[in-house]
Design an enzyme around this catalytic site. Structure first.
Site, PDB file in Angstrom:
ATOM      1  N   GLU A 147       0.853  -1.189   0.000  1.00  0.00           N
ATOM      2  CA  GLU A 147       0.000   0.000   0.000  1.00  0.00           C
ATOM      3  C   GLU A 147       0.885   1.232   0.000  1.00  0.00           C
ATOM      4  O   GLU A 147       1.956   1.220   0.630  1.00  0.00           O
ATOM      5  CB  GLU A 147      -0.830  -0.019   1.286  1.00  0.00           C
ATOM      6  CG  GLU A 147      -2.281   0.285   1.093  1.00  0.00           C
ATOM      7  CD  GLU A 147      -3.085  -0.116   2.325  1.00  0.00           C
ATOM      8  OE1 GLU A 147      -3.848  -1.082   2.242  1.00  0.00           O
ATOM      9  OE2 GLU A 147      -2.918   0.527   3.379  1.00  0.00           O
ATOM     10  N   LYS A 194       2.651   4.335   1.195  1.00  0.00           N
ATOM     11  CA  LYS A 194       2.878   4.879   2.545  1.00  0.00           C
ATOM     12  C   LYS A 194       2.909   6.392   2.397  1.00  0.00           C
ATOM     13  O   LYS A 194       3.918   6.962   1.987  1.00  0.00           O
ATOM     14  CB  LYS A 194       4.181   4.349   3.149  1.00  0.00           C
ATOM     15  CG  LYS A 194       4.383   4.785   4.593  1.00  0.00           C
ATOM     16  CD  LYS A 194       5.638   4.169   5.180  1.00  0.00           C
ATOM     17  CE  LYS A 194       5.732   4.355   6.689  1.00  0.00           C
ATOM     18  NZ  LYS A 194       5.659   5.732   7.126  1.00  0.00           N
ATOM     19  N   ARG A 203      -1.119  10.738  10.685  1.00  0.00           N
ATOM     20  CA  ARG A 203      -2.096   9.671  10.871  1.00  0.00           C
ATOM     21  C   ARG A 203      -3.324  10.216  11.591  1.00  0.00           C
ATOM     22  O   ARG A 203      -3.207  10.949  12.570  1.00  0.00           O
ATOM     23  CB  ARG A 203      -1.473   8.561  11.697  1.00  0.00           C
ATOM     24  CG  ARG A 203      -2.344   7.332  11.815  1.00  0.00           C
ATOM     25  CD  ARG A 203      -1.593   6.266  12.560  1.00  0.00           C
ATOM     26  NE  ARG A 203      -2.271   4.996  12.534  1.00  0.00           N
ATOM     27  CZ  ARG A 203      -1.646   3.829  12.533  1.00  0.00           C
ATOM     28  NH1 ARG A 203      -0.339   3.778  12.530  1.00  0.00           N
ATOM     29  NH2 ARG A 203      -2.319   2.699  12.536  1.00  0.00           N
ATOM     30  N   ARG A 241      -1.982  10.443  15.986  1.00  0.00           N
ATOM     31  CA  ARG A 241      -1.258   9.202  16.249  1.00  0.00           C
ATOM     32  C   ARG A 241      -1.044   8.999  17.740  1.00  0.00           C
ATOM     33  O   ARG A 241      -1.039   7.887  18.235  1.00  0.00           O
ATOM     34  CB  ARG A 241       0.092   9.268  15.541  1.00  0.00           C
ATOM     35  CG  ARG A 241       0.927   8.035  15.643  1.00  0.00           C
ATOM     36  CD  ARG A 241       2.308   8.347  15.097  1.00  0.00           C
ATOM     37  NE  ARG A 241       3.135   7.165  15.006  1.00  0.00           N
ATOM     38  CZ  ARG A 241       3.646   6.540  16.038  1.00  0.00           C
ATOM     39  NH1 ARG A 241       3.396   6.952  17.276  1.00  0.00           N
ATOM     40  NH2 ARG A 241       4.416   5.483  15.867  1.00  0.00           N
ATOM     41  N   PHE A 289      -6.959   3.891   5.239  1.00  0.00           N
ATOM     42  CA  PHE A 289      -6.348   2.564   5.129  1.00  0.00           C
ATOM     43  C   PHE A 289      -6.850   1.511   6.119  1.00  0.00           C
ATOM     44  O   PHE A 289      -6.417   0.373   6.070  1.00  0.00           O
ATOM     45  CB  PHE A 289      -4.817   2.653   5.167  1.00  0.00           C
ATOM     46  CG  PHE A 289      -4.232   3.341   6.382  1.00  0.00           C
ATOM     47  CD1 PHE A 289      -4.210   2.712   7.606  1.00  0.00           C
ATOM     48  CD2 PHE A 289      -3.694   4.618   6.276  1.00  0.00           C
ATOM     49  CE1 PHE A 289      -3.660   3.328   8.714  1.00  0.00           C
ATOM     50  CE2 PHE A 289      -3.134   5.248   7.376  1.00  0.00           C
ATOM     51  CZ  PHE A 289      -3.121   4.606   8.611  1.00  0.00           C
ATOM     52  N   ARG A 300       3.737  -2.927  17.657  1.00  0.00           N
ATOM     53  CA  ARG A 300       4.548  -2.892  16.451  1.00  0.00           C
ATOM     54  C   ARG A 300       4.873  -4.343  16.123  1.00  0.00           C
ATOM     55  O   ARG A 300       5.556  -5.005  16.882  1.00  0.00           O
ATOM     56  CB  ARG A 300       5.827  -2.087  16.700  1.00  0.00           C
ATOM     57  CG  ARG A 300       6.570  -1.719  15.433  1.00  0.00           C
ATOM     58  CD  ARG A 300       7.831  -0.939  15.750  1.00  0.00           C
ATOM     59  NE  ARG A 300       7.614   0.413  16.212  1.00  0.00           N
ATOM     60  CZ  ARG A 300       7.299   1.447  15.417  1.00  0.00           C
ATOM     61  NH1 ARG A 300       7.151   1.273  14.129  1.00  0.00           N
ATOM     62  NH2 ARG A 300       7.120   2.651  15.927  1.00  0.00           N
ATOM     63  N   LYS A 320       7.130  -1.812   6.859  1.00  0.00           N
ATOM     64  CA  LYS A 320       7.320  -0.643   6.005  1.00  0.00           C
ATOM     65  C   LYS A 320       8.575  -0.783   5.164  1.00  0.00           C
ATOM     66  O   LYS A 320       9.571  -1.363   5.604  1.00  0.00           O
ATOM     67  CB  LYS A 320       7.304   0.644   6.813  1.00  0.00           C
ATOM     68  CG  LYS A 320       8.282   0.710   7.934  1.00  0.00           C
ATOM     69  CD  LYS A 320       8.109   2.031   8.692  1.00  0.00           C
ATOM     70  CE  LYS A 320       8.891   1.995   9.969  1.00  0.00           C
ATOM     71  NZ  LYS A 320       8.815   3.215  10.742  1.00  0.00           N
TER      72      LYS A 320
HETATM   73  P1  ATP Z   1       7.677   6.694  10.428  1.00  0.00           P
HETATM   74  O1  ATP Z   1       8.616   7.152  11.490  1.00  0.00           O
HETATM   75  O2  ATP Z   1       8.292   5.809   9.402  1.00  0.00           O
HETATM   76  O3  ATP Z   1       6.794   7.734   9.874  1.00  0.00           O
HETATM   77  P2  ATP Z   1       6.143   5.807  12.583  1.00  0.00           P
HETATM   78  O4  ATP Z   1       7.162   5.366  13.563  1.00  0.00           O
HETATM   79  O5  ATP Z   1       5.463   7.109  12.758  1.00  0.00           O
HETATM   80  O6  ATP Z   1       6.724   5.710  11.114  1.00  0.00           O
HETATM   81  P3  ATP Z   1       5.301   3.356  11.738  1.00  0.00           P
HETATM   82  O7  ATP Z   1       4.376   2.372  12.330  1.00  0.00           O
HETATM   83  O8  ATP Z   1       6.713   2.978  11.714  1.00  0.00           O
HETATM   84  O9  ATP Z   1       5.076   4.688  12.503  1.00  0.00           O
HETATM   85  O10 ATP Z   1       4.818   3.740  10.260  1.00  0.00           O
HETATM   86  C1  ATP Z   1       3.467   3.748  10.042  1.00  0.00           C
HETATM   87  C2  ATP Z   1       2.947   5.107   9.774  1.00  0.00           C
HETATM   88  O11 ATP Z   1       2.832   5.310   8.360  1.00  0.00           O
HETATM   89  C3  ATP Z   1       1.548   5.160  10.264  1.00  0.00           C
HETATM   90  O12 ATP Z   1       1.517   5.629  11.581  1.00  0.00           O
HETATM   91  C4  ATP Z   1       0.823   6.059   9.315  1.00  0.00           C
HETATM   92  O13 ATP Z   1       0.836   7.374   9.834  1.00  0.00           O
HETATM   93  C5  ATP Z   1       1.663   6.051   8.075  1.00  0.00           C
HETATM   94  N1  ATP Z   1       0.994   5.485   6.893  1.00  0.00           N
HETATM   95  C6  ATP Z   1       0.968   6.047   5.668  1.00  0.00           C
HETATM   96  N2  ATP Z   1       0.329   5.289   4.771  1.00  0.00           N
HETATM   97  C7  ATP Z   1      -0.115   4.199   5.437  1.00  0.00           C
HETATM   98  C8  ATP Z   1      -0.845   3.052   5.061  1.00  0.00           C
HETATM   99  N3  ATP Z   1      -1.264   2.858   3.809  1.00  0.00           N
HETATM  100  N4  ATP Z   1      -1.108   2.132   6.013  1.00  0.00           N
HETATM  101  C9  ATP Z   1      -0.693   2.308   7.276  1.00  0.00           C
HETATM  102  N5  ATP Z   1       0.007   3.382   7.701  1.00  0.00           N
HETATM  103  C10 ATP Z   1       0.310   4.320   6.796  1.00  0.00           C
END
Ligand code: ATP
Length: 589
Positions: A252, A254, A259, A274, A344, A421, A427
């Site tokens: 999907e 990203k 969020r 978030r 999503f 997690r 990712k």
């Molecule tokens: P990063 O630091 O890489 O932004 P993070 O630590 O905030 O990530 P992760 O769980 O590592 O959080 O990455 C997921 C984040 O990516 C989600 O919190 C969301 O905000 C974002 N995101 C973007 N597109 C999507 C998607 N299609 N599905 C899920 N999450 C997505």
């Protein structure tokens, strides 16, 4: 129940640094609390009155606290102030001044303080607003202090000024609840799940006390109670990702935005960030979109809110959303920085809790819950079964302005793992393709004063990762580069409120610094490599005995991760994973 029982227990908790002892003391306190008061006592022990997502603060300034104490003790404000400067702790000062209080006061003989009364008074204070709020709060606080014993006053004042800091983290409360009401530590996973899907520790405490472990197992997601977000692991290549998923997954886009978890009931819509704060005020335009385009009557859905260039239809960088974080002028910001929603996930739709359903079922429910439009649409996805297709889709995502891909399991077990997690989402980001490691989000736990050109600002910040198991923060690097003049000027201001007189009880460090902070602020950092380190405590002993891990040549990327709480920062385990995959890469090249 009298507040003195709580104050006595706080005193014992404060005297220990051992988590197990702290848990035992908390168990005793929870067991002594009548069911009807449990939620309140749980909030109070964490220095709160309501769950965080309600965003309610008692908000008493030090000045008012001094004034109330002067009135209750019959002493001069200036005397109290001088003592406070020495002690640095309003609670200690209160205890000292009230111990010397003459027996009869202006208010007559003191009445004993019940928990109910303390809670209700503090709640009234929190909710008083408008022009008379300062006076109202002052007289309510004075009333409480006049009836309080010195010890009670100490904790009341720390609570109202936001300085309770007993160090009781959520995890400790969950352990204590499992022991007190769930039959033992093993019950913790069920209680934790209820907490993960409600974000309300007080409510969970009451439910487990009233209905036992069977009741808590049946706990369901509820509209307007934010669900802790499911998070992703990371892997550096398409092959490894597919291997992990047994050859098949949904890839999907990203999106690089913020969020959003939207909760809708009829015409009422709330957006959570978030870190589960209400952010509806920042996105009135998104609320309108949801009202028009989410056709389900009741829903909890997740998506990414992305800044857009409406003329070209292109996505804009995450940083532009910062302009939405303001109290005033939001109308103007809406025009300048418009957003779109890319949805999503669906956690709840019209009476059905979907969190235990596999991903493709949730995606279908999501599709049915919305009427697609340009500005509110589904995250673009593709079912992939080979690395070549995954790579091609990745390139397409980058081309379209995304950070990379979120690869998701389509197995029967692919439930929504609230607050975890895990490997059901992986990712795949652009950074892995470069020589450098991925960015990490680290927590500021200390600072060293700057010299020369940096005099007056910080020279370097001591940064830490989060160790989920021990619930502590472990140092991993000293960060001194990547800061603009503006960053240097605003950091001391931003961090001041988190200053603590000595190393915070949840910080593991062998290093000394000039200023210590409560772990609260996360910054995005890019390093060149991860190395073994004898001085940093991150993942100590996990690769080699006596060694921790450190990030070399760290650089601030300019991204303040205000969307993350300290506990959402990169974990020590993730650094271990990154260290291992870095070693693998070196071995392969
Ligand atoms: P990063 O630091 O890489 O932004 P993070 O630590 O905030 O990530 P992760 O769980 O590592 O959080 O990455 C997921 C984040 O990516 C989600 O919190 C969301 O905000 C974002 N995101 C973007 N597109 C999507 C998607 N299609 N599905 C899920 N999450 C997505």
């Amino acid at each position: 129940m009298n507040y003195s029982e709580i104050a006595d227990e706080y005193e014992k908790i404060e005297a220990t640094t051992k988590r197990l002892e702290m848990t035992d003391l908390l168990v005793a306190l929870l067991k002594a609390t009548p069911n009807a008061l449990l939620d309140k006592v749980v909030y109070l022990t964490q220095g709160k009155l309501h769950p965080d997502f309600e965003g309610i603060e008692i908000g008493v300034a030090e000045r008012s606290a001094i004034r109330a104490l002067a009135r209750a003790s019959g002493r001069k404000e200036s005397e109290i102030e001088t003592n406070l400067q020495k002690s640095g702790d309003v609670g200690e000062t209160a205890e000292k001044f009230l111990s010397k209080k003459p027996q009869s006061t202006l208010f007559g003989a003191p009445k004993s303080l019940t928990v109910q009364r303390v809670y209700e008074t503090l709640d009234k204070m929190a909710f008083s607003s408008g022009s008379g709020a300062v006076d109202t709060k002052l007289s309510l606080l004075t009333g409480l202090l006049s009836d309080a014993s010195p010890k009670e006053a100490k904790y009341i004042l720390r609570t109202v000024t936001g300085n309770l800091r007993l160090g009781i983290a959520d995890m400790t409360v969950l352990d204590a609840l499992a022991i007190a009401y769930g039959g033992g530590r093993e019950a913790r996973e069920f209680i934790e799940r209820a907490y993960s899907i409600s974000s309300d520790l007080g409510r969970v405490a009451r439910v487990v006390a009233e209905t036992g472990i069977e009741g808590i197992k049946k706990y369901q997601v509820t509209v307007f109670e934010p669900v802790r977000p499911m998070l992703a692991e990371r892997l550096p290549s398409a092959e490894e990702i597919l291997d992990k998923f047994g050859g098949k997954c949904v890839a999907e886009y990203k999106y690089d935005g913020e969020r959003i978890q939207l909760h809708k009931k009829g015409d009422e819509v709330v957006l959570f960030s978030r870190r589960l704060e209400k952010i509806s005020d920042q996105y009135p335009d998104a609320i309108d979109l949801v009202k028009k385009k989410v056709c389900a009557k009741e829903a909890i859905l997740e998506g990414e809110c992305v800044a857009m260039d409406l003329e070209t239809g292109e996505m804009r960088p995450f940083q532009e959303l910062m302009h939405r974080r303001r109290k005033y002028g939001i109308e103007k910001a809406i025009g300048q920085y418009p957003v779109s929603l890319f949805m999503f996930d669906a956690l709840y739709v019209d009476g059905k809790d979907y969190t235990q359903e596999p991903y493709l079922v949730r995606r279908k429910a999501l599709e049915n819950a919305i009427a697609k439009s340009d500005r509110l649409t589904l995250a673009k996805q593709s079912l992939v079964t080979n690395a070549k297709d995954l790579e091609a889709f990745f390139e397409e995502a980058i081309e379209d302005g995304c950070e990379g891909l979120m690869c998701k399991s389509v197995s029967k077990e692919s439930v929504y793992q609230a607050g975890a997690r895990g490997w059901l989402w992986i990712k795949y980001k652009r950074d892995y393709k470069s020589e450098m490691t991925d960015t990490v989000d680290l927590v500021v736990v200390g600072a060293i004063h700057g010299r020369g050109k940096r005099a007056g600002a910080y020279g370097a910040l001591l940064m830490a990762t989060y160790n989920k198991k021990s619930d502590t923060f472990e140092t991993v690097t000293k960060l001194g580069t990547g800061f603009t003049d503006k960053d240097l000027a605003q950091l001391p201001e931003m961090l001041r409120k988190y200053e603590v007189p000595r190393k915070h009880s949840r910080v593991q460090s062998t290093l000394e610094v000039d200023v210590w902070f409560e772990p609260a602020v996360a910054l995005e950092v890019l390093g060149s490599e991860i190395t073994l380190s004898p001085i940093h405590t991150c993942a100590m002993d996990s690769i080699r005995k006596g060694s921790g891990l450190a990030i070399r040549f760290p650089r601030f990327t300019g991204k303040y991760r205000t969307d993350k709480a300290a506990e959402d920062a990169t974990t020590s385990n993730e650094i271990v994973e990154m260290y291992r995959s870095q070693l693998k890469k070196i071995a392969e090249s």
